[in-house]
Design an enzyme around this catalytic site. Structure first.
Site, PDB file in Angstrom:
ATOM      1  N   ASP A  74      -1.351   2.332   4.108  1.00  0.00           N
ATOM      2  CA  ASP A  74      -0.883   3.365   4.453  1.00  0.00           C
ATOM      3  C   ASP A  74      -1.813   4.740   3.865  1.00  0.00           C
ATOM      4  O   ASP A  74      -2.618   4.820   2.989  1.00  0.00           O
ATOM      5  CB  ASP A  74       0.718   3.694   3.397  1.00  0.00           C
ATOM      6  CG  ASP A  74       1.619   2.830   4.367  1.00  0.00           C
ATOM      7  OD1 ASP A  74       1.448   2.034   5.306  1.00  0.00           O
ATOM      8  OD2 ASP A  74       2.808   2.873   3.696  1.00  0.00           O
ATOM      9  N   HIS A 226      -2.697   0.864   0.313  1.00  0.00           N
ATOM     10  CA  HIS A 226      -3.108   2.255   0.576  1.00  0.00           C
ATOM     11  C   HIS A 226      -4.509   2.443   0.450  1.00  0.00           C
ATOM     12  O   HIS A 226      -5.406   1.941  -0.067  1.00  0.00           O
ATOM     13  CB  HIS A 226      -2.240   3.230  -0.523  1.00  0.00           C
ATOM     14  CG  HIS A 226      -1.009   3.076  -0.487  1.00  0.00           C
ATOM     15  ND1 HIS A 226      -0.443   2.184  -1.239  1.00  0.00           N
ATOM     16  CD2 HIS A 226      -0.074   3.783  -0.040  1.00  0.00           C
ATOM     17  CE1 HIS A 226       0.943   2.476  -1.247  1.00  0.00           C
ATOM     18  NE2 HIS A 226       1.352   3.532  -0.447  1.00  0.00           N
TER      19      HIS A 226
END
Length: 694
Positions: A74, A226
């Site tokens: 992400d 991430h």
């Protein structure tokens, strides 16, 4: 049209700032707090189903195959960490799904294209990583549409995968979360939640990330990691160890569609979608460039303002010390005649006070009043005074330069003092004004102009400007030997100097500035005599002030252009060109032109940045201005009471002055010949008392 152009430019800059502020999610002004109870609760099928949810027809959910990890990242792409993560994935021959933030995709489209080129897939993570559960519907729609446009513009493809920001596992869905997923489903998106959180965003250490990302049992998982949002060095290191461990444990790590058996979620974007995406990317790039350029300009302008303050205060202190030393050493006695020329056109309101004040000088003078075609009886008033040292010359209206040249031709003195018809002298003004002529290199002397009608806010503002702006600058110009203007209200000249430069020119509307620059270019020094005071009327209305400053500013620009060749000269002319003209260009033209952008950026800062920080910066700037004002007022022996209006001056008066500069510049660029704007006289002048302070 120039005002239309100005408004258009400012609106474009404001739009760029707004886009940049919104795109980087630096404000919460548009967020709402709609309670979760207002939406339908999440159905049991979603709470207890798989992490990939399709809510379009009922509720369908999908879970990755057993012993399979859907690897997701992400908040990227990030120019530092995304390439390193891609390198690790390529090393282990593993594909993943990257949920990109639209603004990051627009800033780094090459990274998004690399993600697809290396066999990975793209998911959408909104435009700015906004929390859609607390956003109004218009913002949610914008976040979804613009986020997809950014992907289409960067890659030429669109995606059907969506991960809501700040989401977690299916069993944590509340009513607000479900509303976001259902709304996304109506737009054709599959929402992908996670079942295994590496918590790498906490940066707990590589070992902890590996432990969090290691599945317990054989059930398929969607792993959340991430590649953006901060330092991801731990994520990179942990990923390498995880993929090695997965391979050893016979666990398959792959993308969401491969892990779940779904069909490809990427499709070619339509021409309209690609154009829309390209426009969005261009807008974000353009707004980023504008904000960056403004930021640099703000820093530079701040440096210029601080440097100016230091230079002005240093020069003022040095000028005062030098003036005191000269005064202690000697007082020059001039045995010749001093001629005072008063050009007058319809000056009936103040001409009597002006002439009487000059006639009352302790230094005997010859007074020449040149009536330049007055229609209000100005000449008759002067003649009726019956003062023996006063000569009245009448001529058809030819303009102020013509009247001054007539007076110069009639003058018998070796020193000529020029004074406006709306100005009065103190008894010692003339004697003090001529003292610098003891130096044979001095060709002209500027006196100290004071505002007589300083009552009210507008009067106080102009009083502050005269004391702080004009007079502090004149001290600096004197020390730097580059005085650009001897004001028409009070100035003294050698008659020899005036004849050498051909008298007063009518080439510009600032004949005093034009004359002073010509004198400097002829090799003479021009100095400032701060204790030679003249009291003059200032405009008493905004309209009159506008007209006066418009003429001054336009005329100064004309004079700067006329004498631009001084930049390449040597000696006094070169000092005027490189110091004086450079100072005027930066401080009186460029910075005022940039001032509207500063104000817009201040509003931008209050809305999108830290309001407290902006307030502190503004107060620091105000404190700098106040410090300079206090110093200047003390030097001039003035009361500090008018300084209470200084904050208002920064908010109102300053804007008017920079609009004057903008108007003047457009007029000059258009080649328009501006007519003379005569100021209204108010009759507030009186003859100063017999005893004046030094």
């Amino acid at each position: 049209m120039h005002w239309v152009t100005l408004v258009a430019v400012l609106l474009a800059i404001a739009a760029a700032l707004a886009v940049q502020g919104y795109a980087h999610h630096l404000t919460t002004l548009s967020e709402s707090s709609t309670p979760a109870a207002a939406a339908s609760p999440a159905p049991a099928a979603a709470l207890h189903g798989g992490p990939v949810i399709d809510p379009r027809e009922g509720v369908d959910t999908v879970t990755p195959h057993q012993r399979t990890i859907a690897l997701t990242f992400d908040d990227g792409p990030d120019p530092t960490w995304t390439p390193r993560i891609l390198d690790v994935l390529r090393k282990h021959h593993v594909h993943a799904t990257f949920f990109v933030v639209g603004t990051a995709a627009a800033e780094h489209p090459d990274l998004v294209r690399r993600i697809l080129a290396e066999g990975h897939e793209i998911g959408m993570h909104t435009l700015t990583h906004a929390d859609l559960t607390t956003s109004p519907q218009w913002r949610a729609n914008l976040e979804m549409a613009a986020g997809q446009s950014a992907i289409a513009g960067a890659t030429g493809e669109t995606t059907a995968l969506f991960r809501p920001p700040y989401s977690s596992e299916p069993d944590a869905l509340d009513a607000a979360d479900w509303q976001v997923i259902r709304s996304a489903g109506q737009d054709g998106y599959l929402s992908v939640l996670s079942t295994l959180d590496s918590e790498d965003w906490r940066r707990p250490g590589v070992q902890r990330i590996v432990a969090n990302a290691t599945p317990q049992g054989d059930a398929g998982q969607v792993l959340l990691m991430h590649d953006g949002g901060g330092d991801r060095s731990e994520t990179v290191a942990a990923l390498d160890r995880l993929l090695t461990q997965y391979a050893a444990d016979d666990i398959t790590a792959t993308s969401v569609t491969a892990a779940t058996g779904l069909k490809s979620v990427m499709r070619p974007a339509t021409t309209a979608e690609q154009w829309s995406g390209a426009a969005l990317i261009a807008t974000l790039w353009g707004s980023a460039w504008v904000v960056g350029a403004i930021g640099i300009a703000l820093v530079l302008s701040g440096i210029v303002m601080v440097v100016r303050a230091v230079l002005v205060l240093f020069a003022a202190s040095r000028h005062r010390r030098r003036a005191r030393e000269v005064a202690l050493r000697r007082t020059w006695t001039h045995d010749g005649i001093v001629s005072v020329i008063v050009p007058a056109h319809n000056e009936a309101a103040g001409i009597e006070a002006a002439v009487r004040s000059i006639a009352a000088s302790r230094r005997p003078v010859e007074i020449i009043v040149v009536d330049d075609g007055s229609t209000d009886g100005t000449a008759d008033i002067v003649e009726a005074l019956g003062l023996p040292q006063v000569t009245v010359i009448r001529q058809p209206n030819g303009g102020k330069p013509s009247a001054l040249n007539t007076g110069i031709a009639a003058a018998r003195g070796e020193i000529v003092v020029m004074v406006d018809g709306d100005t009065v002298f103190e008894q010692d003004t003339v004697e003090r004004l001529i003292q610098p002529f003891a130096d044979p290199a001095v060709g002209a002397v500027s006196g100290n102009t004071k505002v007589v009608n300083r009552g009210g806010v507008l009067g106080a503002w102009q009083h502050i400007e005269y004391v702080v702006g004009f007079n502090l600058d004149r001290r600096l110009f004197d020390v730097a030997e580059c005085m650009p203007t001897v004001p028409g209200a009070i100035g003294a000249f050698r008659i020899e100097t005036l004849r050498r430069v051909g008298g007063v020119s009518d080439d510009t509307l600032a004949e005093d500035t034009d004359l002073t620059m010509a004198i400097c270019r002829d090799g003479w020094r021009v100095v400032y005599q701060e204790d030679a005071r003249a009291w003059t009327e200032a405009p008493a209305s905004l309209g009159a002030l506008w007209r006066q400053r418009y003429r001054w500013c336009y005329g100064t620009m004309q004079a700067m252009w006329k004498h631009r060749g001084a930049v390449l000269q040597k000696g006094p002319a070169g000092k005027l060109g490189r110091r004086g003209l450079g100072y005027l260009l930066v401080l009186q033209v460029i910075l005022p032109l940039f001032a509207p952008v500063v104000d817009i950026f201040a509003v931008y800062g209050l809305l999108f940045l830290d309001p407290m920080r902006i307030a502190v910066l503004w107060l620091a700037f105000l404190a700098l201005q106040l410090g300079m004002a206090v110093y200047a007022f003390r030097m001039d022996g003035e009361s500090l009471k008018p300084l209470w209006t200084l904050p208002l001056q920064q908010v109102v008066y300053r804007q008017m002055m920079y609009l004057v500069v903008i108007q003047s510049l457009f007029t000059a660029l258009a080649g328009t010949r501006l007519r003379w704007h005569r100021m209204q006289r108010y009759g507030t002048l009186t003859v100063p008392p017999a005893v004046t302070t030094g």
